[in-house]
Motif scaffolding. Structure first.
Motif, PDB file in Angstrom:
ATOM      1  N   ALA A 169     -12.253 -34.443 -34.901  1.00  0.00           N
ATOM      2  CA  ALA A 169     -11.932 -33.662 -33.598  1.00  0.00           C
ATOM      3  C   ALA A 169     -12.530 -32.361 -33.704  1.00  0.00           C
ATOM      4  O   ALA A 169     -12.723 -31.783 -32.591  1.00  0.00           O
ATOM      5  CB  ALA A 169     -10.394 -33.251 -33.830  1.00  0.00           C
ATOM      6  N   ASN A 170     -13.435 -31.950 -34.618  1.00  0.00           N
ATOM      7  CA  ASN A 170     -14.413 -30.804 -34.473  1.00  0.00           C
ATOM      8  C   ASN A 170     -15.623 -31.275 -34.382  1.00  0.00           C
ATOM      9  O   ASN A 170     -16.836 -30.232 -34.396  1.00  0.00           O
ATOM     10  CB  ASN A 170     -14.128 -29.953 -35.641  1.00  0.00           C
ATOM     11  CG  ASN A 170     -13.198 -28.453 -35.712  1.00  0.00           C
ATOM     12  OD1 ASN A 170     -12.936 -28.398 -34.350  1.00  0.00           O
ATOM     13  ND2 ASN A 170     -12.967 -28.013 -36.581  1.00  0.00           N
ATOM     14  N   ASN A 173     -17.285 -29.628 -31.354  1.00  0.00           N
ATOM     15  CA  ASN A 173     -17.164 -28.086 -31.499  1.00  0.00           C
ATOM     16  C   ASN A 173     -18.567 -27.806 -32.313  1.00  0.00           C
ATOM     17  O   ASN A 173     -19.478 -26.808 -31.947  1.00  0.00           O
ATOM     18  CB  ASN A 173     -16.157 -27.801 -32.226  1.00  0.00           C
ATOM     19  CG  ASN A 173     -14.797 -27.569 -31.187  1.00  0.00           C
ATOM     20  OD1 ASN A 173     -14.844 -27.914 -29.801  1.00  0.00           O
ATOM     21  ND2 ASN A 173     -13.695 -27.513 -31.623  1.00  0.00           N
ATOM     22  N   SER A 176     -21.549 -28.107 -30.261  1.00  0.00           N
ATOM     23  CA  SER A 176     -21.602 -26.993 -29.221  1.00  0.00           C
ATOM     24  C   SER A 176     -22.096 -25.933 -29.809  1.00  0.00           C
ATOM     25  O   SER A 176     -22.901 -25.041 -29.083  1.00  0.00           O
ATOM     26  CB  SER A 176     -20.264 -26.894 -28.401  1.00  0.00           C
ATOM     27  OG  SER A 176     -19.867 -28.113 -27.803  1.00  0.00           O
ATOM     28  N   GLY A 200     -15.998 -25.734 -21.815  1.00  0.00           N
ATOM     29  CA  GLY A 200     -15.265 -26.947 -22.364  1.00  0.00           C
ATOM     30  C   GLY A 200     -14.838 -26.610 -23.946  1.00  0.00           C
ATOM     31  O   GLY A 200     -13.997 -27.096 -24.534  1.00  0.00           O
ATOM     32  N   HIS A 204     -11.255 -26.625 -25.407  1.00  0.00           N
ATOM     33  CA  HIS A 204     -10.969 -27.804 -26.486  1.00  0.00           C
ATOM     34  C   HIS A 204     -10.200 -27.002 -27.609  1.00  0.00           C
ATOM     35  O   HIS A 204      -9.578 -27.822 -28.618  1.00  0.00           O
ATOM     36  CB  HIS A 204     -12.293 -28.236 -27.101  1.00  0.00           C
ATOM     37  CG  HIS A 204     -12.117 -29.394 -28.105  1.00  0.00           C
ATOM     38  ND1 HIS A 204     -13.111 -29.465 -29.071  1.00  0.00           N
ATOM     39  CD2 HIS A 204     -11.378 -30.410 -28.043  1.00  0.00           C
ATOM     40  CE1 HIS A 204     -12.655 -30.514 -29.788  1.00  0.00           C
ATOM     41  NE2 HIS A 204     -11.658 -31.245 -29.024  1.00  0.00           N
ATOM     42  N   ASP A 207      -6.383 -27.917 -27.780  1.00  0.00           N
ATOM     43  CA  ASP A 207      -5.736 -29.160 -27.751  1.00  0.00           C
ATOM     44  C   ASP A 207      -5.023 -29.470 -29.106  1.00  0.00           C
ATOM     45  O   ASP A 207      -4.772 -28.401 -29.915  1.00  0.00           O
ATOM     46  CB  ASP A 207      -7.075 -30.319 -27.991  1.00  0.00           C
ATOM     47  CG  ASP A 207      -7.868 -30.143 -28.976  1.00  0.00           C
ATOM     48  OD1 ASP A 207      -7.480 -29.479 -30.031  1.00  0.00           O
ATOM     49  OD2 ASP A 207      -8.790 -30.788 -28.949  1.00  0.00           O
ATOM     50  N   HIS A 210      -5.708 -29.046 -32.726  1.00  0.00           N
ATOM     51  CA  HIS A 210      -6.145 -27.711 -33.166  1.00  0.00           C
ATOM     52  C   HIS A 210      -4.762 -26.722 -33.321  1.00  0.00           C
ATOM     53  O   HIS A 210      -4.839 -25.389 -33.331  1.00  0.00           O
ATOM     54  CB  HIS A 210      -7.295 -26.957 -32.570  1.00  0.00           C
ATOM     55  CG  HIS A 210      -8.556 -27.484 -32.518  1.00  0.00           C
ATOM     56  ND1 HIS A 210      -8.861 -28.376 -31.919  1.00  0.00           N
ATOM     57  CD2 HIS A 210      -9.452 -27.088 -33.560  1.00  0.00           C
ATOM     58  CE1 HIS A 210     -10.308 -28.742 -32.292  1.00  0.00           C
ATOM     59  NE2 HIS A 210     -10.625 -27.861 -33.224  1.00  0.00           N
ATOM     60  N   ASN A 233      -2.816 -25.765 -22.045  1.00  0.00           N
ATOM     61  CA  ASN A 233      -4.100 -26.558 -22.521  1.00  0.00           C
ATOM     62  C   ASN A 233      -4.691 -27.350 -21.242  1.00  0.00           C
ATOM     63  O   ASN A 233      -5.576 -27.721 -20.793  1.00  0.00           O
ATOM     64  CB  ASN A 233      -4.079 -27.645 -23.890  1.00  0.00           C
ATOM     65  CG  ASN A 233      -5.273 -28.410 -24.008  1.00  0.00           C
ATOM     66  OD1 ASN A 233      -6.478 -27.889 -24.392  1.00  0.00           O
ATOM     67  ND2 ASN A 233      -5.253 -29.622 -23.822  1.00  0.00           N
ATOM     68  N   ARG A 237      -8.110 -27.307 -19.197  1.00  0.00           N
ATOM     69  CA  ARG A 237      -8.725 -28.543 -19.046  1.00  0.00           C
ATOM     70  C   ARG A 237      -9.067 -28.796 -17.330  1.00  0.00           C
ATOM     71  O   ARG A 237      -9.967 -29.369 -17.128  1.00  0.00           O
ATOM     72  CB  ARG A 237      -8.306 -29.760 -19.567  1.00  0.00           C
ATOM     73  CG  ARG A 237      -8.394 -29.650 -21.079  1.00  0.00           C
ATOM     74  CD  ARG A 237      -7.380 -30.701 -21.800  1.00  0.00           C
ATOM     75  NE  ARG A 237      -8.068 -32.168 -21.493  1.00  0.00           N
ATOM     76  CZ  ARG A 237      -8.961 -32.767 -22.422  1.00  0.00           C
ATOM     77  NH1 ARG A 237      -9.654 -32.221 -23.387  1.00  0.00           N
ATOM     78  NH2 ARG A 237      -9.481 -33.862 -21.930  1.00  0.00           N
TER      79      ARG A 237
END
Length: 301
Positions: A169-170, A173, A176, A200, A204, A207, A210, A233, A237
């Motif tokens: 899930a990271n 990130n 980015s 974005g 994130h 969510d 996190h 969230n 989004r």
């Protein structure tokens, strides 16, 4: 052409129309026709009020697309070269296959996007600075929380999607952050990376993946007590989705009756901005949003 309001109770001075000499002459003629009286550089209306001024403003401001300002039939050749056939067709379908109306709708859509994007820009800066403050004030790692390998935005978070496939899930990130960090500087500056990160990325962070490692210990402090993470969230989004549509010059009128209605999205932007910065004097409380004001003065063609 500029619309001004004052605090006076005199109806003749309550709304003033400032006419700049470099504007077209047509607004001046309309002013005389409807009994507006010049004094210095101001035009004071009679009892007809704001509604007439809004109408006057629409009539007097030159259009961005010059062929529309002169009410000429546009040449489809250059229009197709400019917009492309698929993009133009979207506006033709919404305009009864009338090319001139389609161009007016395209220009109106761009202006609507500009109004909404300005508000989103205000919110985006407030959001990223609020999140950075809350995490930075509580993070006790050896490096800034964006660059520390043990940071909740960098550590691996194994998850499974609906198809049962595993993912981190990271991972997005970390990508980015890497893309937002200048690679040729000797000293990494967190402020520059924060400014380069897209909306974005910040969306994130709230969510479900996190919630335990980021929302509970850090980010919930940025919001009013009792804020529901999942609802928040979803709102952020939605704002990000609308922002991306504007950035890619996509039509906004397709969602006029849905959740991505520009009026709905702007209302969320204003509300969330006030929740982040209740003391900020940016959006007037209990007043129409900028998008609502735009739609009132510039109805969809």
């Amino acid at each position: 052409l500029k619309l001004e309001t004052s605090n006076t109770s005199n109806p003749r001075q309550g709304v003033a129309l400032l006419f700049r000499t470099r504007e077209r002459q047509r607004p001046r003629n309309i002013c005389y026709t409807y009994g507006y009286k010049p004094r210095a550089d101001r035009w004071f209306p009679c009892h007809r009020g704001i509604a007439l001024l809004v109408r006057l403003r629409r009539q007097g401001v030159p259009r961005m697309i010059d062929v529309l300002a002169h009410n000429h039939a546009p040449d489809e050749t250059w229009v197709l070269e400019w917009l492309s056939s698929p993009r133009l067709q979207t506006y033709l379908d919404a305009s009864g296959n009338n090319l001139q109306r389609a161009l007016r709708l395209y220009e109106w859509n761009i202006n609507l996007g500009q109004t909404l994007m300005k508000d989103i820009a205000f919110f985006e800066v407030a959001l990223r600075n609020a999140y950075n403050r809350e995490i930075d004030s509580r993070w006790d790692g050896t490096r800034h929380w964006l660059f520390d390998d043990d940071s909740p935005v960098n550590i691996p978070i194994p998850r499974h999607n609906r198809a049962g496939k595993s993912f981190d899930a990271n991972a997005l990130n970390r990508t980015s952050i890497r893309n937002a960090t200048p690679s040729r500087t000797e000293t990494i500056q967190p402020d520059k990376t924060i400014a380069n990160l897209p909306l974005g990325f910040w969306a994130h962070l709230t969510d479900k993946a996190h919630e335990r490692i980021l929302w509970i210990p850090y980010l919930h402090h940025a919001w009013p007590s009792g804020t529901n993470r999942a609802d928040l969230n979803a709102k952020i989004r939605l704002i990000n989705e609308c922002r991306n549509r504007i950035a890619h010059h996509e039509p906004l009128f397709h969602n006029a009756d849905g959740t991505r209605n520009p009026t709905v999205v702007d209302g969320l932007v204003v509300d969330l901005f006030h929740e982040l910065l209740p003391q900020a004097d940016v959006f007037e409380p209990d007043a129409p949003t900028p998008v609502e004001l735009f739609l009132h003065s510039s109805p969809r063609p």
